[in-house]
Design a protein around this motif. Structure first.
Motif, PDB file in Angstrom:
ATOM      1  N   GLY A 173      36.539 -35.501  81.086  1.00 57.69           N
ATOM      2  CA  GLY A 173      36.977 -34.494  80.148  1.00 57.69           C
ATOM      3  C   GLY A 173      37.902 -35.063  79.086  1.00 57.69           C
ATOM      4  N   PRO A 174      38.414 -34.205  78.231  1.00 58.16           N
ATOM      5  CA  PRO A 174      39.259 -34.656  77.118  1.00 58.16           C
ATOM      6  C   PRO A 174      40.609 -35.189  77.597  1.00 58.16           C
ATOM      7  N   VAL A 192      43.469 -38.206  70.664  1.00 55.57           N
ATOM      8  CA  VAL A 192      42.684 -37.242  71.436  1.00 55.57           C
ATOM      9  C   VAL A 192      41.269 -37.801  71.580  1.00 55.57           C
ATOM     10  N   THR A 193      40.817 -37.934  72.818  1.00 55.54           N
ATOM     11  CA  THR A 193      39.497 -38.508  73.096  1.00 55.54           C
ATOM     12  C   THR A 193      38.670 -37.512  73.897  1.00 55.54           C
ATOM     13  N   VAL A 247      45.218 -28.034  79.609  1.00 57.44           N
ATOM     14  CA  VAL A 247      45.216 -28.847  80.827  1.00 57.44           C
ATOM     15  C   VAL A 247      45.943 -30.154  80.559  1.00 57.44           C
ATOM     16  N   ALA A 248      46.311 -30.866  81.617  1.00 57.87           N
ATOM     17  CA  ALA A 248      47.093 -32.087  81.475  1.00 57.87           C
ATOM     18  C   ALA A 248      46.423 -33.069  80.527  1.00 57.87           C
ATOM     19  N   CYS A 249      47.244 -33.713  79.708  1.00 57.23           N
ATOM     20  CA  CYS A 249      46.697 -34.606  78.683  1.00 57.23           C
ATOM     21  C   CYS A 249      45.940 -35.791  79.263  1.00 57.23           C
ATOM     22  N   GLY A 250      46.258 -36.169  80.515  1.00 54.63           N
ATOM     23  CA  GLY A 250      45.543 -37.271  81.144  1.00 54.63           C
ATOM     24  C   GLY A 250      44.294 -36.842  81.860  1.00 54.63           C
ATOM     25  N   GLY A 251      43.928 -35.567  81.731  1.00 53.52           N
ATOM     26  CA  GLY A 251      42.811 -35.030  82.486  1.00 53.52           C
ATOM     27  C   GLY A 251      43.300 -34.482  83.804  1.00 53.52           C
ATOM     28  N   GLY A 252      42.650 -33.525  84.396  1.00 52.54           N
ATOM     29  CA  GLY A 252      43.076 -32.972  85.672  1.00 52.54           C
ATOM     30  C   GLY A 252      43.672 -31.596  85.503  1.00 52.54           C
TER      31      GLY A 252
END
Length: 512
Positions: free
Chosen positions: A32-33, A53-54, A128-133
């Motif tokens: 995810g992003p 942002v990826t 959601v958390a910037c690191g994914g999750g």
């Protein structure tokens, strides 16, 4: 603007990613992003941050919002490539209209400058958390995470009878001191490091961004080579000094053109390249905006193009379009200044382009359609009241350089407006007082038309208070919101022991 060197073309190199940077660790792979933070530079009292942002997912992202906390005592100042809102120590960045859509695997970055210590925490991307999750334990206190479908207008609506929209909050003082800094070249005035520019200067125009060729639209800027400027700072030092100025409330702009930098946007391809290359310079150094200093043969009007309100000449139309695109990209905080010569503006009172029968200089008055089209976007128009021949004023008398009279008559034309080419049915409307300054050389070696401080201040007093006007009666009345003074240049002012700033900064501060 005048300078003593041949055209120098420099390749704009991208800042090396991660050089001198501090990164906040993120998972190596995330479904995810994700939004990854890097502290690009730190100068003690502040720092520059960048988020990337990826889209690591399998579907297209149509918009994004990154929100995070900063420690107490830290604040965001300038920012770019996103819009920002804040609530307490919570800061939210929303994509611009042009960088919100990310296909799988694509990335986009935005940046900002901040004061104080520390780095962002509790970051969320689209909730959601910037690191994914999962969402972090501290719940975000942000505005809705879905950006508006229609972005707010970048300029207030125009409501007659004003000739321009109400002034935006630019962060400038009521009366500003504006100067050009020779950043890419040296001349007889000597090189001056950005960090050594005195605090009195409110707008610092970096001279100059120049094209790779006249019609390419490809603008390049780099610091003066060491061989030409032995005292030149490194690029990181230059960038850090810009950030320090911005933290003090100063505006730093890239100036395009100058005497040697002729720019002709003859095609839409050149227009688009102008936008992308100027954006690259602004983003590279985190600048506040753009100064247009087109001189020589950059602007002229095609035969038959006689209505400044509806120009048809490609170099005019494409320049207007390019600046509008840049303004839309960077938003209402984007600072736009212009420094045309009198030939391209006030001469339009008598002559416009090649004239109804041809034969006139097609450059006469050619800035007027640009100024008119962008009148709601211009922060300051500071015409060069130097290196000029005699120009007719609204009193139908010729005025010459070298005294208060020339500054009064030329500036009054911009405040009051005037019929173009003498046609009373084709009137160029005046601009707001806060949009108008005038330019004068910092010393006798800086340009023809130097006026000693007493004469400059007589002109400003006349324009602001309506007194001490000599033989000229301003048609614009009193102008208490007159923006201020521009000079070529900060370097030349240092050469002349800071006569310009030492005389005029306290004078401007004393005005109502």
């Amino acid at each position: 603007m005048r300078r003593s060197r041949s055209l120098f073309i420099g390749m704009v190199a991208a800042l090396a990613a991660g050089v001198g940077a501090v990164a906040v660790a993120m998972p190596a792979f995330a479904a995810g992003p994700t939004a990854t933070f890097v502290k690009v530079s730190d100068w003690g009292s502040g720092w520059e941050g960048r988020y990337t942002v990826t889209n690591g997912g399998s579907s297209v992202i149509s918009s994004w919002v990154v929100a995070f906390d900063l420690p107490v005592g830290s604040r965001v100042g300038t920012f770019w490539d996103a819009s920002m809102t804040s609530s307490g120590q919570r800061f939210s960045f929303v994509n611009r209209s042009w960088n919100g859509t990310l296909v799988p695997g694509a990335s986009v970055s935005f940046g900002f400058n901040a004061t104080g210590a520390g780095v962002p925490s509790n970051c969320v991307l689209n909730g959601v958390a910037c690191g994914g999750g999962t969402t972090p334990t501290t719940p975000p206190t942000t505005p809705p995470t879905t950006p508006p479908t229609t972005p707010p207008p970048t300029t207030p609506p125009v409501t007659p009878p004003p000739t321009t929209s109400p002034p935006p909050n630019t962060g400038l003082p009521k009366h500003a001191l504006i100067g050009y800094l020779h950043s890419s070249f040296a001349n007889g005035s000597g090189y001056l490091r950005m960090a050594d520019v005195p605090a009195e200067w409110d707008i610092i125009n970096l001279a100059f961004g120049e094209p790779t060729s006249v019609t390419s639209g490809d603008i390049r800027f780099q610091l003066c080579p060491v061989a030409e400027c032995p005292g030149v700072e490194t690029e990181p030092q230059f960038t850090a000094a810009i950030r320090a100025k911005q933290q003090q409330g100063k505006k730093v702009l890239i100036s395009i053109g100058g005497q040697n930098g002729q720019v002709q946007l003859t095609t839409t391809a050149a227009r688009d390249r102008f936008v992308s290359s100027v954006s690259a310079i602004i983003d590279r150094y985190g600048l506040n905006g753009l100064d247009i200093d087109f001189e020589g043969h950059s602007l002229s009007l095609n035969t038959g193009d006689t209505d400044f309100r509806n120009p048809t000449t490609p170099v005019i139309v494409n320049l207007i379009s390019a600046i509008r695109t840049l303004k839309a990209r960077y938003g209402s905080g984007f600072v736009l200044t212009m420094a045309p010569e009198t030939f391209f503006v006030q001469l339009g009172y008598q002559f416009y382009g090649s004239g109804p029968w041809g034969g006139q200089d097609p450059r006469a008055g050619s800035y007027l359609p640009v100024i008119h089209a962008l009148r709601d976007d211009i922060t300051v128009l500071h015409v060069q009241d130097y290196n000029s021949g005699p120009i007719m004023g609204l009193d139908n008398q010729y005025h010459t350089m070298g005294g208060a009279d020339f500054h009064i008559a030329m500036t009054d034309m911009l405040l009051a407006g005037f019929p173009v080419a003498g046609n009373s049915a084709n009137v160029f409307p005046g601009l707001r007082e806060d949009q108008i300054a005038f330019g004068t050389p910092a010393g006798s070696s800086a340009g023809n038309g130097y006026v000693a401080p007493a004469g400059v201040q007589q002109a400003v007093t006349c324009l602001v208070r309506g007194t001490n006007c000599g033989g000229y009666a301003p048609r614009s009345g009193t102008n208490p919101n007159f923006r201020g003074l521009m000079t070529w240049s900060i370097n030349w002012d240092r050469f002349y022991n800071w006569e310009f700033k030492n005389s005029h900064d306290p004078f401007l501060n004393s005005l109502p």
